[in-house]
Design a protein around this motif. Structure first.
Motif, PDB file in Angstrom:
ATOM      1  N   PRO A   1       0.792  -1.240   0.000  1.00 14.63           N
ATOM      2  CA  PRO A   1       0.000   0.000   0.000  1.00 14.63           C
ATOM      3  C   PRO A   1       0.821   1.285   0.000  1.00 14.63           C
ATOM      4  CG  PRO A   1      -0.821  -1.565   1.648  1.00 14.63           C
ATOM      5  CD  PRO A   1       0.477  -2.103   1.139  1.00 14.63           C
ATOM      6  N   LYS A   2       2.022   1.250   0.602  1.00 10.85           N
ATOM      7  CA  LYS A   2       2.847   2.467   0.645  1.00 10.85           C
ATOM      8  C   LYS A   2       3.693   2.631  -0.613  1.00 10.85           C
ATOM      9  CE  LYS A   2       3.556   2.881   5.658  1.00 10.85           C
ATOM     10  NZ  LYS A   2       4.594   2.834   6.703  1.00 10.85           N
ATOM     11  N   GLY A   3       3.727   1.613  -1.458  1.00 13.12           N
ATOM     12  CA  GLY A   3       4.618   1.616  -2.619  1.00 13.12           C
ATOM     13  C   GLY A   3       4.137   2.501  -3.759  1.00 13.12           C
ATOM     14  N   VAL A   4       5.074   2.838  -4.643  1.00 14.94           N
ATOM     15  CA  VAL A   4       4.779   3.640  -5.835  1.00 14.94           C
ATOM     16  C   VAL A   4       5.332   2.877  -7.042  1.00 14.94           C
ATOM     17  CG1 VAL A   4       5.017   5.887  -6.977  1.00 14.94           C
ATOM     18  CG2 VAL A   4       5.078   5.751  -4.468  1.00 14.94           C
ATOM     19  N   VAL A   5       4.515   2.699  -8.072  1.00 13.09           N
ATOM     20  CA  VAL A   5       4.962   2.016  -9.286  1.00 13.09           C
ATOM     21  C   VAL A   5       6.081   2.846  -9.924  1.00 13.09           C
ATOM     22  CG1 VAL A   5       4.286   1.225 -11.596  1.00 13.09           C
ATOM     23  CG2 VAL A   5       2.715   0.943  -9.654  1.00 13.09           C
TER      24      VAL A   5
ATOM     25  N   PRO B   1       4.731 -11.323  -9.270  1.00 16.05           N
ATOM     26  CA  PRO B   1       6.092 -11.017  -8.798  1.00 16.05           C
ATOM     27  C   PRO B   1       6.304  -9.508  -8.668  1.00 16.05           C
ATOM     28  CG  PRO B   1       6.134 -12.531 -10.674  1.00 16.05           C
ATOM     29  CD  PRO B   1       4.738 -12.024 -10.560  1.00 16.05           C
ATOM     30  N   VAL B   2       6.869  -9.104  -7.545  1.00 17.39           N
ATOM     31  CA  VAL B   2       7.122  -7.679  -7.272  1.00 17.39           C
ATOM     32  C   VAL B   2       8.622  -7.491  -7.087  1.00 17.39           C
ATOM     33  CG1 VAL B   2       6.807  -5.844  -5.564  1.00 17.39           C
ATOM     34  CG2 VAL B   2       4.857  -7.246  -6.239  1.00 17.39           C
ATOM     35  N   ARG B   3       9.179  -6.469  -7.747  1.00 17.53           N
ATOM     36  CA  ARG B   3      10.601  -6.129  -7.576  1.00 17.53           C
ATOM     37  C   ARG B   3      10.659  -4.820  -6.801  1.00 17.53           C
ATOM     38  NH1 ARG B   3      15.381  -6.764 -10.860  1.00 17.53           N
ATOM     39  NH2 ARG B   3      17.087  -6.016  -9.545  1.00 17.53           N
ATOM     40  N   LEU B   4      11.167  -4.878  -5.593  1.00 20.26           N
ATOM     41  CA  LEU B   4      11.192  -3.690  -4.728  1.00 20.26           C
ATOM     42  C   LEU B   4      12.488  -2.911  -4.893  1.00 20.26           C
ATOM     43  CD1 LEU B   4       9.761  -5.307  -1.474  1.00 20.26           C
ATOM     44  CD2 LEU B   4       8.525  -3.899  -3.110  1.00 20.26           C
ATOM     45  N   VAL B   5      12.362  -1.586  -4.929  1.00 18.21           N
ATOM     46  CA  VAL B   5      13.521  -0.700  -4.983  1.00 18.21           C
ATOM     47  C   VAL B   5      13.342   0.310  -3.863  1.00 18.21           C
ATOM     48  CG1 VAL B   5      14.908   0.809  -6.451  1.00 18.21           C
ATOM     49  CG2 VAL B   5      13.464  -0.924  -7.506  1.00 18.21           C
ATOM     50  N   ARG B   6      14.344   0.445  -3.022  1.00 19.95           N
ATOM     51  CA  ARG B   6      14.213   1.357  -1.869  1.00 19.95           C
ATOM     52  C   ARG B   6      14.641   2.778  -2.253  1.00 19.95           C
ATOM     53  NH1 ARG B   6      12.502  -1.123   2.621  1.00 19.95           N
ATOM     54  NH2 ARG B   6      12.699  -3.385   2.673  1.00 19.95           N
ATOM     55  N   PHE B   7      13.746   3.738  -2.009  1.00 20.28           N
ATOM     56  CA  PHE B   7      13.979   5.148  -2.304  1.00 20.28           C
ATOM     57  C   PHE B   7      14.097   5.904  -0.979  1.00 20.28           C
ATOM     58  CE2 PHE B   7      12.427   6.302  -6.811  1.00 20.28           C
ATOM     59  CZ  PHE B   7      12.747   5.050  -7.325  1.00 20.28           C
ATOM     60  N   THR B   8      14.800   7.045  -1.005  1.00 18.76           N
ATOM     61  CA  THR B   8      14.796   7.917   0.165  1.00 18.76           C
ATOM     62  C   THR B   8      13.395   8.513   0.288  1.00 18.76           C
ATOM     63  OG1 THR B   8      15.419   9.862  -1.109  1.00 18.76           O
ATOM     64  CG2 THR B   8      17.231   8.554  -0.196  1.00 18.76           C
ATOM     65  N   ASP B   9      13.044   8.966   1.470  1.00 15.39           N
ATOM     66  CA  ASP B   9      11.698   9.522   1.685  1.00 15.39           C
ATOM     67  C   ASP B   9      11.399  10.669   0.729  1.00 15.39           C
ATOM     68  OD1 ASP B   9      11.281   7.694   3.635  1.00 15.39           O
ATOM     69  OD2 ASP B   9      11.583   9.068   5.325  1.00 15.39           O
ATOM     70  N   ARG B  10      12.403  11.516   0.482  1.00 18.08           N
ATOM     71  CA  ARG B  10      12.196  12.682  -0.391  1.00 18.08           C
ATOM     72  C   ARG B  10      11.884  12.231  -1.819  1.00 18.08           C
ATOM     73  NH1 ARG B  10      15.174  15.925  -3.685  1.00 18.08           N
ATOM     74  NH2 ARG B  10      17.115  14.830  -3.245  1.00 18.08           N
TER      75      ARG B  10
ATOM     76  N   GLN C   1      13.050   3.455   2.769  1.00 17.53           N
ATOM     77  CA  GLN C   1      14.227   2.730   3.254  1.00 17.53           C
ATOM     78  C   GLN C   1      13.888   1.729   4.353  1.00 17.53           C
ATOM     79  OE1 GLN C   1      16.973   3.066   1.725  1.00 17.53           O
ATOM     80  NE2 GLN C   1      17.161   5.119   0.878  1.00 17.53           N
ATOM     81  N   LYS C   2      12.878   2.047   5.166  1.00 21.50           N
ATOM     82  CA  LYS C   2      12.554   1.170   6.306  1.00 21.50           C
ATOM     83  C   LYS C   2      11.198   0.488   6.160  1.00 21.50           C
ATOM     84  CE  LYS C   2      15.305   4.002   9.437  1.00 21.50           C
ATOM     85  NZ  LYS C   2      15.293   5.004  10.503  1.00 21.50           N
ATOM     86  N   ASP C   3      10.561   0.644   4.992  1.00 17.29           N
ATOM     87  CA  ASP C   3       9.239   0.040   4.805  1.00 17.29           C
ATOM     88  C   ASP C   3       9.332  -1.485   4.773  1.00 17.29           C
ATOM     89  OD1 ASP C   3       7.948   2.434   4.793  1.00 17.29           O
ATOM     90  OD2 ASP C   3       7.802   2.605   2.619  1.00 17.29           O
ATOM     91  N   TRP C   4       8.247  -2.103   5.256  1.00 13.77           N
ATOM     92  CA  TRP C   4       8.156  -3.554   5.283  1.00 13.77           C
ATOM     93  C   TRP C   4       8.024  -4.099   3.864  1.00 13.77           C
ATOM     94  CZ3 TRP C   4       3.720  -6.264   3.669  1.00 13.77           C
ATOM     95  CH2 TRP C   4       3.705  -7.625   3.975  1.00 13.77           C
ATOM     96  N   ALA C   5       8.725  -5.198   3.562  1.00  9.87           N
ATOM     97  CA  ALA C   5       8.651  -5.825   2.238  1.00  9.87           C
ATOM     98  C   ALA C   5       7.721  -7.036   2.304  1.00  9.87           C
ATOM     99  CB  ALA C   5      10.044  -6.261   1.811  1.00  9.87           C
ATOM    100  N   PRO C   6       6.752  -7.143   1.382  1.00  8.28           N
ATOM    101  CA  PRO C   6       5.825  -8.277   1.424  1.00  8.28           C
ATOM    102  C   PRO C   6       6.509  -9.582   1.025  1.00  8.28           C
ATOM    103  CG  PRO C   6       5.490  -7.041  -0.592  1.00  8.28           C
ATOM    104  CD  PRO C   6       6.523  -6.288   0.205  1.00  8.28           C
ATOM    105  N   LYS C   7       5.963 -10.706   1.487  1.00  8.35           N
ATOM    106  CA  LYS C   7       6.494 -12.020   1.097  1.00  8.35           C
ATOM    107  C   LYS C   7       6.167 -12.271  -0.371  1.00  8.35           C
ATOM    108  CE  LYS C   7       6.348 -14.367   5.558  1.00  8.35           C
ATOM    109  NZ  LYS C   7       5.839 -13.295   6.413  1.00  8.35           N
ATOM    110  N   ALA C   8       7.014 -13.083  -1.007  1.00  4.76           N
ATOM    111  CA  ALA C   8       6.795 -13.420  -2.413  1.00  4.76           C
ATOM    112  C   ALA C   8       5.544 -14.282  -2.543  1.00  4.76           C
ATOM    113  CB  ALA C   8       8.011 -14.164  -2.955  1.00  4.76           C
ATOM    114  N   ASP C   9       4.546 -13.776  -3.263  1.00 10.62           N
ATOM    115  CA  ASP C   9       3.288 -14.488  -3.444  1.00 10.62           C
ATOM    116  C   ASP C   9       2.477 -13.733  -4.484  1.00 10.62           C
ATOM    117  OD1 ASP C   9       1.188 -16.215  -3.122  1.00 10.62           O
ATOM    118  OD2 ASP C   9       0.543 -15.466  -1.182  1.00 10.62           O
ATOM    119  N   GLY C  10       1.822 -14.449  -5.389  1.00 14.68           N
ATOM    120  CA  GLY C  10       1.026 -13.760  -6.404  1.00 14.68           C
ATOM    121  C   GLY C  10       1.919 -13.125  -7.459  1.00 14.68           C
TER     122      GLY C  10
END
Length: 205
Positions: free
Chosen positions: A74-78, A114-123, A103-112
Motif C-alpha cells: 500500500p505504501k509503494g509507488v509504481v 512477482p514484485v521487484r522492490l527498490v528502496r527510495f529515500t523519503d524525499r 528505506q525502512k518500509d516492510w517488504a511483502p512475502k513473495a506471493d502472487g
C-alpha cells in the motif's frame, strides 16, 4: 457475527466496490477468513495472493498486475520499467512489477504477481507521484519526468538502453518537456548523467 450466507453477500459487495480486497478489509466488514476459504473453494472468489481476493468475473484491466501490487504494497509507488510501461514509453513487458518503497518500509512475502522492490529515500519517494485507479484500486505511479530521471539513476538495475528508450519516447510523444526532465534529474542528483542524452536527442528538434 453474521451467518455465512450473509457474509458471502457482504464479501461480494466489498469485492464489487473495490475490485480487489485484502482479507483485513473483508474482516473489517464482518467476513471471516473461513468464509473466504469456503468461497474460494466454491469458485465464488479468486485468491490472487495470500489474503488478496477478487471476483472471478471481474473485468481485468491491462494494468491488473499494478492493482494487485498496490494492494499488497500500500505504501509503494509504481516505478522504473513498470512506470514506463504504464505511461506507454517502452515496448518492454516487465515480468514483475517494479515498486518503490521507503528505506525502512516492510517488504511483502513473495506471493502472487512477482514484485521487484527498490528502496527510495523519503524525499524521492514522495515527489512526482500521480494517483490512478485500476480495477477500482488506487494505484500510485511516478509521473513521466520523474520516471525518466529514476530510470537513469537505476540504469545499472534496468539497463541503460531501457532508460534511453524511455527518454526518447517521452520526448517524441510530448508527454513531458526537456526542462521538466532536467528539474527532476537535478532533484535526484542525476542531471550530469542525463544531460548528454537529452542534448543529443533535442539537438535536431
Amino acid at each position: 457475527m453474521p451467518e455465512p450466507a450473509s457474509q458471502r453477500r457482504i464479501a461480494h459487495t466489498v469485492l464489487k466496490a473495490r475490485g480487489i480486497a485484502r482479507l483485513a478489509e473483508l474482516r473489517a466488514e464482518g467476513v471471516t477468513a473461513a468464509t473466504m476459504s469456503r468461497m474460494e473453494r466454491d469458485g465464488e472468489v479468486l485468491r490472487l495472493a495470500r489474503g488478496l481476493y477478487q471476483l472471478p468475473d471481474a473485468l481485468l484491466d491491462a494494468h491488473h498486475s499494478l492493482a494487485e501490487a498496490a494492494k499488497r504494497v500500500p505504501k509503494g509507488v509504481v516505478c522504473l520499467v513498470s512506470a514506463l510501461a504504464f505511461h506507454q514509453l517502452t515496448d518492454q513487458l516487465p515480468r514483475q512489477v517494479w515498486i518503490a518503497i521507503g528505506q525502512k518500509d516492510w517488504a511483502p512475502k513473495a506471493d502472487g504477481t512477482p514484485v521487484r522492490l527498490v528502496r527510495f529515500t523519503d524525499r524521492l519517494l514522495t515527489e512526482g507521484v500521480e494517483s490512478h485507479t485500476v480495477e477500482g484500486v488506487p494505484v500510485k505511479v511516478f509521473e513521466v519526468a520523474k520516471t525518466i530521471a529514476d530510470c537513469f539513476r537505476y540504469r545499472n538495475k534496468i539497463g541503460l538502453s531501457v532508460a534511453i528508450e524511455g527518454l526518447q519516447e517521452a520526448l517524441r510523444q510530448r508527454k513531458t518537456t526537456p526542462g521538466e526532465i532536467v528539474r527532476q534529474a537535478e532533484r535526484g542528483a542525476i542531471a550530469t548523467v542525463i544531460r548528454p542524452y537529452l542534448e543529443a536527442l533535442t539537438a535536431n528538434g
